[in-house]
Design a protein around this motif. Structure first.
Motif, PDB file in Angstrom:
ATOM      1  N   LEU A 126      35.687  45.526  33.480  1.00  0.00           N
ATOM      2  CA  LEU A 126      36.501  44.370  32.992  1.00  0.00           C
ATOM      3  C   LEU A 126      36.582  44.471  31.543  1.00  0.00           C
ATOM      4  CD1 LEU A 126      36.510  41.364  32.924  1.00  0.00           C
ATOM      5  CD2 LEU A 126      34.629  41.235  31.878  1.00  0.00           C
ATOM      6  N   ASP A 160      25.611  35.892  41.615  1.00  0.00           N
ATOM      7  CA  ASP A 160      25.987  36.738  41.938  1.00  0.00           C
ATOM      8  C   ASP A 160      26.337  38.002  42.927  1.00  0.00           C
ATOM      9  OD1 ASP A 160      29.003  38.844  42.379  1.00  0.00           O
ATOM     10  OD2 ASP A 160      28.433  39.501  40.400  1.00  0.00           O
ATOM     11  N   SER A 202      31.520  36.459  29.712  1.00  0.00           N
ATOM     12  CA  SER A 202      31.994  37.218  30.233  1.00  0.00           C
ATOM     13  C   SER A 202      31.674  37.828  30.541  1.00  0.00           C
ATOM     14  CB  SER A 202      33.768  37.869  29.179  1.00  0.00           C
ATOM     15  OG  SER A 202      34.002  38.832  28.140  1.00  0.00           O
ATOM     16  N   TYR A 213      33.148  33.945  40.924  1.00  0.00           N
ATOM     17  CA  TYR A 213      33.602  34.115  39.175  1.00  0.00           C
ATOM     18  C   TYR A 213      33.652  33.015  39.055  1.00  0.00           C
ATOM     19  CZ  TYR A 213      37.422  33.048  42.599  1.00  0.00           C
ATOM     20  OH  TYR A 213      38.133  32.255  43.943  1.00  0.00           O
ATOM     21  N   LEU A 233      35.045  40.002  38.761  1.00  0.00           N
ATOM     22  CA  LEU A 233      34.414  39.126  38.289  1.00  0.00           C
ATOM     23  C   LEU A 233      32.701  38.637  39.252  1.00  0.00           C
ATOM     24  CD1 LEU A 233      36.188  36.413  36.365  1.00  0.00           C
ATOM     25  CD2 LEU A 233      34.885  38.727  35.528  1.00  0.00           C
ATOM     26  N   LEU A 236      27.309  40.797  34.658  1.00  0.00           N
ATOM     27  CA  LEU A 236      27.739  42.181  35.490  1.00  0.00           C
ATOM     28  C   LEU A 236      27.345  43.063  35.355  1.00  0.00           C
ATOM     29  CD1 LEU A 236      31.746  41.416  34.510  1.00  0.00           C
ATOM     30  CD2 LEU A 236      30.396  40.187  36.731  1.00  0.00           C
ATOM     31  N   ALA A 296      40.288  40.751  34.157  1.00  0.00           N
ATOM     32  CA  ALA A 296      39.791  40.782  35.693  1.00  0.00           C
ATOM     33  C   ALA A 296      40.584  41.627  35.759  1.00  0.00           C
ATOM     34  CB  ALA A 296      39.380  39.976  35.888  1.00  0.00           C
ATOM     35  N   ARG A 354      31.523  31.008  36.682  1.00  0.00           N
ATOM     36  CA  ARG A 354      31.776  31.948  35.653  1.00  0.00           C
ATOM     37  C   ARG A 354      33.489  30.782  34.638  1.00  0.00           C
ATOM     38  NH1 ARG A 354      30.009  36.495  33.032  1.00  0.00           N
ATOM     39  NH2 ARG A 354      29.024  36.962  34.690  1.00  0.00           N
TER      40      ARG A 354
END
Length: 228
Positions: A171, A221, A159, A26, A22, A163, A10, A29
């Motif tokens: 990423l 998010d 990961s 973040y 992120l 997103l 990231a 996560r």
């Protein structure tokens, strides 16, 4: 480790602060990925699920072990200091400040390199990723490789899950490859997948990793939600 790879991957934009890629969840996560690291290292176990118990309420047990250095040692101590019943939700909250610890380890390992100072009084250090290490971390996000292992599956799922496409591409350093796209994020972890110690993951660790995916899915998010 998953969490150092994730934070390094990231760091490829204009800032090494992971929230730029992120998003504003973040911290959760990174905490969840740190719990996955502890699980893969067999330092964390989950109790059997009670009737109708949510993934976030699953009770956790630390496995006694010699003191570990770096992020893993910090995380283990943070969880050991929780005075109430240790469940996944409390564990995530206990590890929300892991990002500076990860950054310090990346600097110590040479993955993030100091590039001078900034600010009015020149007291803030500017960091930049080592490009070779950055590319390797992004490839681990983008490409799980074959044969699939517990580590590579956890890397891809934890990961990338949730997103938006533009930040995912940043990423991963590009589009996910076919093997990554074939991984079903909602599918339970297979206990037969190999852990970092070369032995099968086992049902307890597989159960906990699956629970962590569900907890990650419950994070919110809202970064750039108007544009997405």
């Amino acid at each position: 480790m998953l969490v150092t790879d994730l934070q390094l991957a990231a760091a490829g934009g204009d800032s090494t602060d992971p929230w730029h890629v992120l998003g504003n969840s973040y911290a959760e996560r990174l905490a969840i990925v740190t719990l996955a690291d502890l699980t893969l290292l067999r330092l964390l176990q989950v109790a059997p699920a009670a009737d109708d118990e949510s993934p976030a309420a699953r009770r956790l047990h630390l496995v006694p072990s010699p003191a570990a250095p770096g992020v893993i040692g910090w995380a283990f101590r943070a969880l050991a200091s929780v005075t109430k019943r240790l469940d996944v939700d409390r564990a995530v909250r206990a590890l929300r400040d892991v990002a500076p610890v990860v950054e310090a380890q990346l600097v110590a390992d040479g993955a993030l390199v100091e590039q001078g100072q900034k600010g009015l009084l020149r007291t803030r250090t500017v960091l930049a990723p080592d490009h070779v290490r950055l590319a390797a971390a992004q490839q681990r996000v983008r490409c799980p490789g074959r044969p699939l292992t517990a580590t590579s599956r956890a890397m891809v799922v934890l990961s990338t899950f949730g997103l938006p496409r533009d930040r995912l591409a940043r990423l991963a350093g590009g589009a996910l490859d076919a093997d990554a796209l074939a991984i079903g994020a909602w599918d339970p972890f297979d206990p037969a997948l190999l852990a970092p110690d070369g032995h099968p993951l086992g049902p307890n660790a597989a159960d906990l990793l699956t629970a962590l995916v569900y907890v990650l899915a419950g994070t919110h998010d809202t970064t750039g939600w108007v544009d997405e």
